[in-house]
Design a protein around this motif. Structure first.
Motif, PDB file in Angstrom:
ATOM      1  N   LEU A   1       3.009   6.927   5.164  1.00  0.00           N
ATOM      2  CA  LEU A   1       1.908   6.108   5.639  1.00  0.00           C
ATOM      3  C   LEU A   1       0.773   7.052   6.008  1.00  0.00           C
ATOM      4  O   LEU A   1       0.957   7.957   6.827  1.00  0.00           O
ATOM      5  CB  LEU A   1       2.351   5.290   6.854  1.00  0.00           C
ATOM      6  CG  LEU A   1       1.434   4.191   7.345  1.00  0.00           C
ATOM      7  CD1 LEU A   1       1.138   3.178   6.249  1.00  0.00           C
ATOM      8  CD2 LEU A   1       2.069   3.496   8.550  1.00  0.00           C
TER       9      LEU A   1
ATOM     10  N   ASP B   1      -0.954  -1.470   0.729  1.00  0.00           N
ATOM     11  CA  ASP B   1      -0.026  -0.916  -0.239  1.00  0.00           C
ATOM     12  C   ASP B   1      -0.829  -0.152  -1.284  1.00  0.00           C
ATOM     13  O   ASP B   1      -1.692  -0.723  -1.958  1.00  0.00           O
ATOM     14  CB  ASP B   1       0.753  -2.050  -0.902  1.00  0.00           C
ATOM     15  CG  ASP B   1       1.838  -1.574  -1.846  1.00  0.00           C
ATOM     16  OD1 ASP B   1       1.855  -0.379  -2.218  1.00  0.00           O
ATOM     17  OD2 ASP B   1       2.677  -2.411  -2.218  1.00  0.00           O
TER      18      ASP B   1
ATOM     19  N   GLY C   1       4.415   3.709  -3.670  1.00  0.00           N
ATOM     20  CA  GLY C   1       5.449   3.952  -2.670  1.00  0.00           C
ATOM     21  C   GLY C   1       4.901   4.459  -1.353  1.00  0.00           C
ATOM     22  O   GLY C   1       5.654   4.897  -0.492  1.00  0.00           O
ATOM     23  N   THR C   2       3.579   4.399  -1.197  1.00  0.00           N
ATOM     24  CA  THR C   2       2.938   4.814   0.049  1.00  0.00           C
ATOM     25  C   THR C   2       1.967   3.728   0.503  1.00  0.00           C
ATOM     26  O   THR C   2       1.617   2.821  -0.254  1.00  0.00           O
ATOM     27  CB  THR C   2       2.168   6.146  -0.104  1.00  0.00           C
ATOM     28  OG1 THR C   2       1.045   5.949  -0.958  1.00  0.00           O
ATOM     29  CG2 THR C   2       3.062   7.240  -0.675  1.00  0.00           C
ATOM     30  N   GLY C   3       1.536   3.848   1.737  1.00  0.00           N
ATOM     31  CA  GLY C   3       0.576   2.896   2.272  1.00  0.00           C
ATOM     32  C   GLY C   3      -0.472   3.594   3.110  1.00  0.00           C
ATOM     33  O   GLY C   3      -0.354   4.791   3.413  1.00  0.00           O
TER      34      GLY C   3
ATOM     35  N   TRP D   1       8.252   2.142   1.871  1.00  0.00           N
ATOM     36  CA  TRP D   1       7.300   3.212   1.587  1.00  0.00           C
ATOM     37  C   TRP D   1       7.841   4.520   2.142  1.00  0.00           C
ATOM     38  O   TRP D   1       8.528   4.547   3.156  1.00  0.00           O
ATOM     39  CB  TRP D   1       5.941   2.908   2.195  1.00  0.00           C
ATOM     40  CG  TRP D   1       5.294   1.674   1.646  1.00  0.00           C
ATOM     41  CD1 TRP D   1       5.601   1.015   0.489  1.00  0.00           C
ATOM     42  CD2 TRP D   1       4.234   0.932   2.247  1.00  0.00           C
ATOM     43  NE1 TRP D   1       4.786  -0.082   0.331  1.00  0.00           N
ATOM     44  CE2 TRP D   1       3.936  -0.152   1.405  1.00  0.00           C
ATOM     45  CE3 TRP D   1       3.510   1.086   3.417  1.00  0.00           C
ATOM     46  CZ2 TRP D   1       2.943  -1.083   1.682  1.00  0.00           C
ATOM     47  CZ3 TRP D   1       2.517   0.158   3.705  1.00  0.00           C
ATOM     48  CH2 TRP D   1       2.240  -0.903   2.840  1.00  0.00           C
ATOM     49  N   ARG D   2       7.481   5.610   1.487  1.00  0.00           N
ATOM     50  CA  ARG D   2       7.940   6.925   1.942  1.00  0.00           C
ATOM     51  C   ARG D   2       6.914   7.615   2.833  1.00  0.00           C
ATOM     52  O   ARG D   2       7.240   8.573   3.526  1.00  0.00           O
ATOM     53  CB  ARG D   2       8.310   7.802   0.751  1.00  0.00           C
ATOM     54  CG  ARG D   2       7.177   8.183  -0.139  1.00  0.00           C
ATOM     55  CD  ARG D   2       7.632   9.021  -1.350  1.00  0.00           C
ATOM     56  NE  ARG D   2       6.496   9.402  -2.143  1.00  0.00           N
ATOM     57  CZ  ARG D   2       5.858   8.626  -2.996  1.00  0.00           C
ATOM     58  NH1 ARG D   2       6.266   7.380  -3.179  1.00  0.00           N
ATOM     59  NH2 ARG D   2       4.817   9.061  -3.664  1.00  0.00           N
TER      60      ARG D   2
ATOM     61  N   ALA E   1       5.730  -0.758   7.144  1.00  0.00           N
ATOM     62  CA  ALA E   1       5.747   0.228   6.063  1.00  0.00           C
ATOM     63  C   ALA E   1       7.184   0.650   5.748  1.00  0.00           C
ATOM     64  O   ALA E   1       7.564   0.757   4.577  1.00  0.00           O
ATOM     65  CB  ALA E   1       4.905   1.446   6.443  1.00  0.00           C
TER      66      ALA E   1
END
Length: 154
Positions: free
Chosen positions: A110, A68, A72-74, A107-108, A102
């Motif tokens: 990856l 993470d 909001g992304t991974g 999340w938006r 994800a």
């Protein structure tokens, strides 16, 4: 080959051995400043979701993680398939599990970093087949001739 992908610990002895093999390959194929693989302790952090693929007897076939990034992304980390399991669909199943994790996290995007050397081409083909596309450096990465960046919009 029948196997299951599920949460696991990067600190289990067989996983540590597979991750050490992964780190060794990264150090052998990339300049030191371009090795971004995490060690088992870093993969055990609360911000990381770690999974393993195991056969019906519990033999480790592969692993992977998503980290993470807090915005909001991974990031995909430490994808590795055991040599005996390569070509059996393990990497595809682990990647699908990580993408689902994800999405479930909301999340938006990856993203991932991988190498540019020929050693990394099978991994790049896997990611491209599953919708990842080239992107700019992210999360503190910089332009590096030994690094390639890919992302999947979720």
């Amino acid at each position: 080959m029948t196997f299951t992908v599920a949460g696991g610990s990067p600190l289990e002895p067989d996983v540590v051995a597979l991750l050490e093999e992964h780190l060794s390959d990264m150090r052998r194929t990339s300049p030191p400043e371009s090795v971004h693989a995490l060690d088992p302790a870093a993969l055990a952090a609360p911000s990381v979701r770690f999974v393993t693929a195991r056969d019906a007897d519990g033999v480790l076939l592969g692993c992977g993680a998503v980290k993470d990034l807090g915005d909001g992304t991974g990031e995909v980390k430490s994808m590795r398939t055991a040599p005996a399991a390569r070509g059996s669909g393990v990497a595809t199943a682990v990647l699908a599990h990580l993408v689902l994790a994800a999405r479930d996290a909301g999340w938006r995007r990856l993203s991932l970093e991988t190498g540019t050397q020929p050693f990394f081409e099978p991994a790049v083909r896997l990611y491209l087949r599953h919708g990842f596309r080239p992107c700019a450096p992210f999360a503190g990465y910089t332009d590096d001739p030994s690094s390639r960046y890919l992302a999947l919009e979720l």
